[in-house]
Design an enzyme around this catalytic site. Sequence first.
Site, PDB file in Angstrom:
ATOM      1  N   ASP A 253      84.901 -62.629 -35.753  1.00 29.17           N
ATOM      2  CA  ASP A 253      83.649 -62.023 -35.315  1.00 29.17           C
ATOM      3  C   ASP A 253      82.787 -61.793 -36.571  1.00 29.17           C
ATOM      4  O   ASP A 253      83.244 -61.969 -37.709  1.00 29.17           O
ATOM      5  CB  ASP A 253      83.879 -60.722 -34.533  1.00 29.17           C
ATOM      6  CG  ASP A 253      82.672 -60.402 -33.634  1.00 29.17           C
ATOM      7  OD1 ASP A 253      81.588 -60.984 -33.843  1.00 29.17           O
ATOM      8  OD2 ASP A 253      82.798 -59.558 -32.729  1.00 29.17           O
TER       9      ASP A 253
HETATM   10  C1  BGC Z   1      79.548 -59.609 -31.570  1.00 32.81           C
HETATM   11  C2  BGC Z   1      80.021 -60.916 -30.948  1.00 32.81           C
HETATM   12  C3  BGC Z   1      78.974 -61.979 -31.105  1.00 32.81           C
HETATM   13  C4  BGC Z   1      78.617 -62.118 -32.563  1.00 32.81           C
HETATM   14  C5  BGC Z   1      77.590 -63.201 -32.836  1.00 32.81           C
HETATM   15  C6  BGC Z   1      79.019 -59.807 -32.968  1.00 32.81           C
HETATM   16  O1  BGC Z   1      78.408 -58.652 -33.429  1.00 32.81           O
HETATM   17  O2  BGC Z   1      80.624 -58.700 -31.578  1.00 32.81           O
HETATM   18  O3  BGC Z   1      80.324 -60.713 -29.600  1.00 32.81           O
HETATM   19  O4  BGC Z   1      79.429 -63.188 -30.566  1.00 32.81           O
HETATM   20  O5  BGC Z   1      78.113 -60.881 -33.035  1.00 32.81           O
HETATM   21  O6  BGC Z   1      76.354 -62.883 -32.332  1.00 32.81           O
END
Ligand code: BGC
Length: 694
Positions: A253
Site C-alpha cells: 500500500d
Molecule cells: C489506500 C489504498 C489505495 C492507495 C492508492 C492508499 O492510501 O489505502 O486503498 O489503493 O492509497 O491510491
Amino acid sequence: MATSIQKAKRLLTKMTLDEKIGQMVQFGRIKLNEKNLVREGKIGSFLNSRNVALVNEVQRIAMEQSRLKIPLLIGSDIIHGYVSTFPIPVAEACSWNLDLIESSAKHAMTEAAADGIRWNFAPMVDIARDPRWGRIAEGAGEDPYLGAQIAKARVRGFQAKGKNGYPLAAACAKHFVAYGGAEGGRDYNTVDMSEHVLRTTYLPPFKAAVDEGVMSFMSSFNDILSVPSSANDFSLRQVLKGEWRFDGFVVSDWESIEEVIAHGIADDRTSSALAGLKSGVDMDMHSGVYHDHLKELVIKDKKLELLIDDSVLRILKIKYDLGLFEHPYTDPNLRDEVILNKETVEMTLKMARESIVLLKNEALLPLSKEQKIALIGPFGDDPHTPIGCWGAEGNHKNTVTVKMAFENAGLDFVIAQGCDSIDPKVEWIQEAVDLASHQDIIILTLGERQDMSGENNNRAFLDLPGAQLELLRALKKLNKPIITLLFNGRPMTIPETVEKSDALLAVWHLGLSSGTAITEILFGDVNPSGKLVTTFPKTVGQIPLYYNHKRTGRPKFRRYIDCDEEPLFHFGFGLSYSNFIYDKLIMKKSRLGKKDKLEFTIDVYNDSDIDGQEIVQVYYRDLLAQVTRPVKELCAFEKANFKAHQLKTLSFSIPISQFGYYDPEMNFIIEKGNFALWVGPSSIEGIASEFTIR
Ligand code: BGC
C-alpha cells in the site's frame, strides 16, 4: 506458443539488475522529470494518472526509447465507477446480486481502461465489523461467505475481457490482511487477532479472489500477529504464495514498506526495503525505497537477487497476461464511445435500485403520486454526497439528486434544506417546518456527507451529525407521515430516527442515478429488495456487534446494565413491498457423508399483489467442535424474482466442505457431528432444520 511465464523468464535473462529493480518500482502521478527514469527502465508502473494522452506518451517512451521495451502498468483506484459513479461498494453488496455487481465492475473498468488504466486497486475485500472505521464503505460488509462471493464477482468484472481479447485490467485484492480489524475503528491502527479468527473470518474473501484468478494483491498498512503486513513473511510468503500458490504479484500500500520504520521494525529506509523484499512484497508503491536501496542490498548479498528475480517474473507475467506487450497504447477515441454511455448509466440505475434497503415501513410506502410532498433535509439536492468516497472521475454535475428526480417525475413538492449536513446551527429549521406544515407528507433526507466515510474518515459517534436530529424532532411535531432517506456511508446508530420515522430507507451514497432510483422505490415503480450486509448497532458502546459472533459460556447473561445487546437492524435484514412466506423446508438427506452435498428445497410464496425479489438466506451452526464456533454462519443464498402471488420451490446444494473449520493446529477439517440449519429472510428469522455429517 510460449506462455506468459515462459516469455517472462526469457525476458528476465536479458535484464540488468537496474532494469529488474525498475519493474518493482511504482511512482505516483506521472511527472515530467520521471520520463528519463522510464527511458532507463527504472520505473515499471505509475498510479493515479488518469489522462489517456499522458499515459500513451510515457508508454511510448517505455516502448520506443527504453532498452528492453517493457510496457508500463498504469494503476488507479476504481472503487465504484470511474466517470459513471455506481453505489459505494457496501451499498452494492446489499443487493446480494452477484451478476449485477460483476456487471457494475465491468462497466467501471471499461470506462477506466479507456484512459489507459489497466490495473485497478480493487476489489477491497476486507471484512469490516466496526462501523466506526470509515473504510467499511469500501467493502462488502461483515460476512466472510458473502464477502467471498462478492470478491469473486468483482474480480470477474474488473478482469473481464476487453475488445482485444485481453483482460480489461488486473484486479488487486486489498488490503492483505485484517486491515478491517483496526482497534477502535481507527484507520491504520494496530490489529490484534488470533490466527484462528484470521483464517476463519478475514482470509476467506482473499482466498476466493485467488481462486477467481485475481492478478495482484496489496499488502495492508496494519500489523498482523505483531508484524507489519508489508514485511510479513507469514501472510505473504507462507499463506498467499505458499499455501494458496498465488502466481500474481503483491504491491505494497502507499509507502507501507517505508512505514515499517514507523512501526519500529526497521531503523532506516534500506532495512525497510530489505524487510519488504524478504517478506514477498513485489512492488513498492510510491515510497521509493526499492528504487533507492535494493541495488546496494544485492551488492552486499548476492542471494537477494533470487528474490528480486521472483518478484520481477511475477510482474512481467501479469504484463504479458494483460497483453500490454502487444497492445501497449490506448485508443484515445475509445473514451467517446464508453464514458457515460447509455448502457453504463442505465447500469448505475439498476445497481442503485437494488442497493437501497427498506428498513421500516408502517404501511406508508409505496406512496401515491397525488400527495403534496415536503422534501426536507440537507441531501435532497446535494449532488456531491451520492458520489461517496473514492469518486475517481465521478462528477457531481452528472448526479441526479432527489429533487431533480422529483421534477423529472412531475411531482407536486416543495423543498427546504432545514439544516446543514454537519453544522449544528438551527436557524433554518423553523422555515422548513413552516413549509412542511402545508404539505401531506414529509420526505426527509438525513445522514452522512460524502467526506465522512472512506479512508481515514473514522467516527467516534455514529449518530446524525449537526442539527439533523433537531430537524427531525421539530418536523415530528407536525404529526405528518415522515419518510426518512438515510444517506449513509456506514451503519449508523439512529434509534430515535427510526422510531420517529414512519418509513426509513438506507439509500447510502448511491452514485449518479441516486435520485432516480430513490424516487422509483418511493412511488412503487420498483420494489425494494436490498438486505443489510452489516449489523446496525443501537449505540457505539455495543461495537463490535456482528451476527456471526462466537458462542460463549454464558450466552443468557446480560452484557450491559444500561443497554441490551440487540442491534438496531440485523445482518441480512431488509423489507419489501411484497410479503414473502417461507414454508416446507425439505431435506433430501439429513445424514451425509463427507463427499456429499447438503441438498434441500424450500417453498417461498409472494403473498402480495406486487412482483418482487427475495434474498433467501441459509445459515448453519456447528453444534459441537474442537474450537468455539459462531452462533450462526451464512452458507448459501439465492436472490430470486417472484411474480405477484407466485410460489417457487427453490433448491439448494451446498458442498459439505462449506461446513469445515480450522482445528486448534490450524488444519482445515470436516468433522462428523450434528448441525443446525435455518432458511429464511434474514439472520434472525427462518425455518429451522438439522443435519448430520457421519
Ligand atoms: C489506500 C489504498 C489505495 C492507495 C492508492 C492508499 O492510501 O489505502 O486503498 O489503493 O492509497 O491510491
